[in-house]
Design a protein around this motif. Structure first.
Motif, mmCIF file in Angstrom:
data_model
loop_
_atom_site.group_PDB
_atom_site.id
_atom_site.type_symbol
_atom_site.label_atom_id
_atom_site.label_comp_id
_atom_site.label_asym_id
_atom_site.label_seq_id
_atom_site.Cartn_x
_atom_site.Cartn_y
_atom_site.Cartn_z
ATOM 1 N N SER A 261 -74.800 58.782 9.330
ATOM 2 C CA SER A 261 -74.696 58.268 7.636
ATOM 3 C C SER A 261 -73.990 59.483 6.455
ATOM 4 O O SER A 261 -74.261 61.074 7.218
ATOM 5 C CB SER A 261 -75.146 57.743 6.797
ATOM 6 O OG SER A 261 -76.998 59.054 6.634
ATOM 7 N N LYS B 136 -74.521 59.959 16.129
ATOM 8 C CA LYS B 136 -74.472 58.888 14.526
ATOM 9 C C LYS B 136 -75.363 59.348 13.694
ATOM 10 O O LYS B 136 -76.199 60.576 13.703
ATOM 11 C CB LYS B 136 -74.799 57.185 15.394
ATOM 12 C CG LYS B 136 -76.407 56.812 15.407
ATOM 13 C CD LYS B 136 -76.319 55.382 15.757
ATOM 14 C CE LYS B 136 -77.581 55.300 16.325
ATOM 15 N NZ LYS B 136 -77.992 53.623 16.211
ATOM 16 N N PRO C 77 -74.756 55.731 1.311
ATOM 17 C CA PRO C 77 -74.399 56.290 2.832
ATOM 18 C C PRO C 77 -73.349 55.327 3.214
ATOM 19 O O PRO C 77 -73.126 54.189 2.894
ATOM 20 C CB PRO C 77 -75.771 55.793 3.132
ATOM 21 C CG PRO C 77 -75.872 55.048 1.943
ATOM 22 C CD PRO C 77 -76.203 55.231 0.671
ATOM 23 N N VAL C 78 -72.586 55.911 4.227
ATOM 24 C CA VAL C 78 -71.700 55.236 4.764
ATOM 25 C C VAL C 78 -72.343 56.000 6.409
ATOM 26 O O VAL C 78 -72.146 56.508 6.860
ATOM 27 C CB VAL C 78 -70.527 55.672 4.475
ATOM 28 C CG1 VAL C 78 -69.632 54.592 5.655
ATOM 29 C CG2 VAL C 78 -70.070 54.798 2.647
ATOM 30 N N PRO C 79 -71.997 54.953 7.320
ATOM 31 C CA PRO C 79 -72.539 55.268 8.842
ATOM 32 C C PRO C 79 -70.911 55.854 9.266
ATOM 33 O O PRO C 79 -69.563 55.148 8.771
ATOM 34 C CB PRO C 79 -72.568 54.094 9.433
ATOM 35 C CG PRO C 79 -72.438 52.861 8.394
ATOM 36 C CD PRO C 79 -72.053 53.127 6.826
#
Length: 367
Positions: free
Chosen positions: A295, A293, A337-339
């Motif tokens: 971002s 995971k 930011p986008v995960p």
């Protein structure tokens, strides 16, 4: 006699109306409206989301955290041409995490049907008692706030001129020079997978697809597939992309050798947008699966509508042993930011020594 006949007609009419109401889901709808248990509350909410009944879904929420309906709908239905705007909730599974007299937590696995295939999402939903009913506590969405400013445009760009649309893909010019720098055959329980990396060695952009054939001991073809979307098709000069080719139903003991080919085309391209990958880490998710995971941050000034993450994993010797891919269902707004998260098979995670992430992207043409 007349009074008796009228009574019978009225009674039959009432029975038929009641039967029609029940058949149309009246009892179920009433039970869901009352939400006597946490499970009923979440199921009713997700059923309304599935039906895109936003007003009814919003009424099922606990409003103590002041979530606005427009924000709730925007998070679920998507915005800015994101992948979520092309998705519908196909189904869901629920199981309890914990519960007491006035509060409960349920874990939901949501199965979305999208323009790029099936997508899965896991959410932990808190439910609270509100008098005689239960309400779902929806977390307040945290949308990226893009301040008004000017960003200079100084990226590299390559145009292809002197070609008509009907010439596209013809051999009027030399194809870019590309090289398959690694190839590894991996056996999974239900398939054989070819993974590796390809490099654009040229000074011009290339659109690349990889095809492979599994050959039997007698030299005949067992199966033939291509990389489809498990590759960054458009590569700038000197860029490297991982690729993965799946052969469902095949087994390695059926395969004598592999024939693999790269198919490059000269295309126009630009180095914008630049998408950085930040805060990368490997951990377990709520379902106990190993995931990578992090971002994504869109460094450009234009919206990236759909982003795809490709991650190649290496063993201690630097050999590519797996390629995972996953789409981000939220649009990448400038500077926000986008995960993201992609799965890692358990046996790959135990052998993984390093990894590298590449981002595919699509932006709708600007007006």
């Amino acid at each position: 006699m007349k009074l008796g006949l009228a009574f019978i007609i009225a009674l039959v009419t009432g029975v038929l109306l009641a039967a029609g109401w029940i058949q149309a889901g009246g009892l179920k709808a009433r039970a869901e409206r009352s939400a006597q248990t946490p499970d009923e509350a979440v199921r009713a909410l997700l059923a309304d989301i599935q039906a895109r009944n936003w007003d009814q879904a919003y009424r099922r929420l606990d409003h103590s955290n002041e979530v606005q309906q427009a924000d709730f709908v925007r998070e679920i239905a998507g915005s800015d041409g994101s992948l979520r705007t092309y998705s519908t909730l196909q189904g869901f599974d629920l199981w309890p995490v914990h519960a007491d007299a006035d509060r409960a937590m349920l874990r939901a696995r949501l199965n979305w049907s999208s323009a790029v295939g099936s997508l899965a999402e896991v959410r932990d939903l808190s439910v609270v008692r509100d008098g005689g009913t239960w309400k779902v506590v929806w977390p307040k969405p945290n949308f990226v706030n893009v301040p008004l400013r000017v960003l200079p445009v100084n990226y590299l760009r390559w145009d292809v001129v002197g070609r008509r649309s009907e010439d596209w893909g013809s051999a009027t010019v030399d194809s870019p020079q590309v090289r398959i720098i690694s190839m590894n055959a991996v056996e999974r329980p239900d398939r054989v997978v070819i993974v590796g990396e390809v490099e654009n060695e040229d000074t011009v952009p290339a659109y690349i697809n990889i095809s492979a054939a599994l050959l039997k001991p007698d030299g005949s073809t067992l199966a033939q597939q291509d990389s489809f979307d498990a590759i960054a098709h458009r590569l700038l000069p000197k860029q490297v992309s991982p690729y993965r080719i799946d052969f469902p139903g095949a087994q390695l003991n059926q395969v004598k050798s592999v024939r693999i080919d790269a198919h490059p085309l000269l295309v126009p391209a630009s180095a914008d947008p630049v998408i950085s990958v930040e805060n990368q880490s490997v951990s377990k998710d709520a379902l106990g699966r190993m995931i990578l995971k992090g971002s994504l941050v869109n460094q450009s000034g234009q919206i990236v509508n759909i982003a795809q993450v490709l991650a190649v994993f290496y063993d201690a010797g630097g050999k590519a042993i797996w390629v995972s891919d996953g789409y981000v269902d939220e649009a990448l707004l400038p500077q926000g930011p986008v995960p993201f998260a992609v799965d890692i098979p358990a046996d790959i995670a135990s052998r993984m020594h390093d990894y590298h992430v590449v981002v595919n992207h699509y932006s709708a043409p600007s007006a």
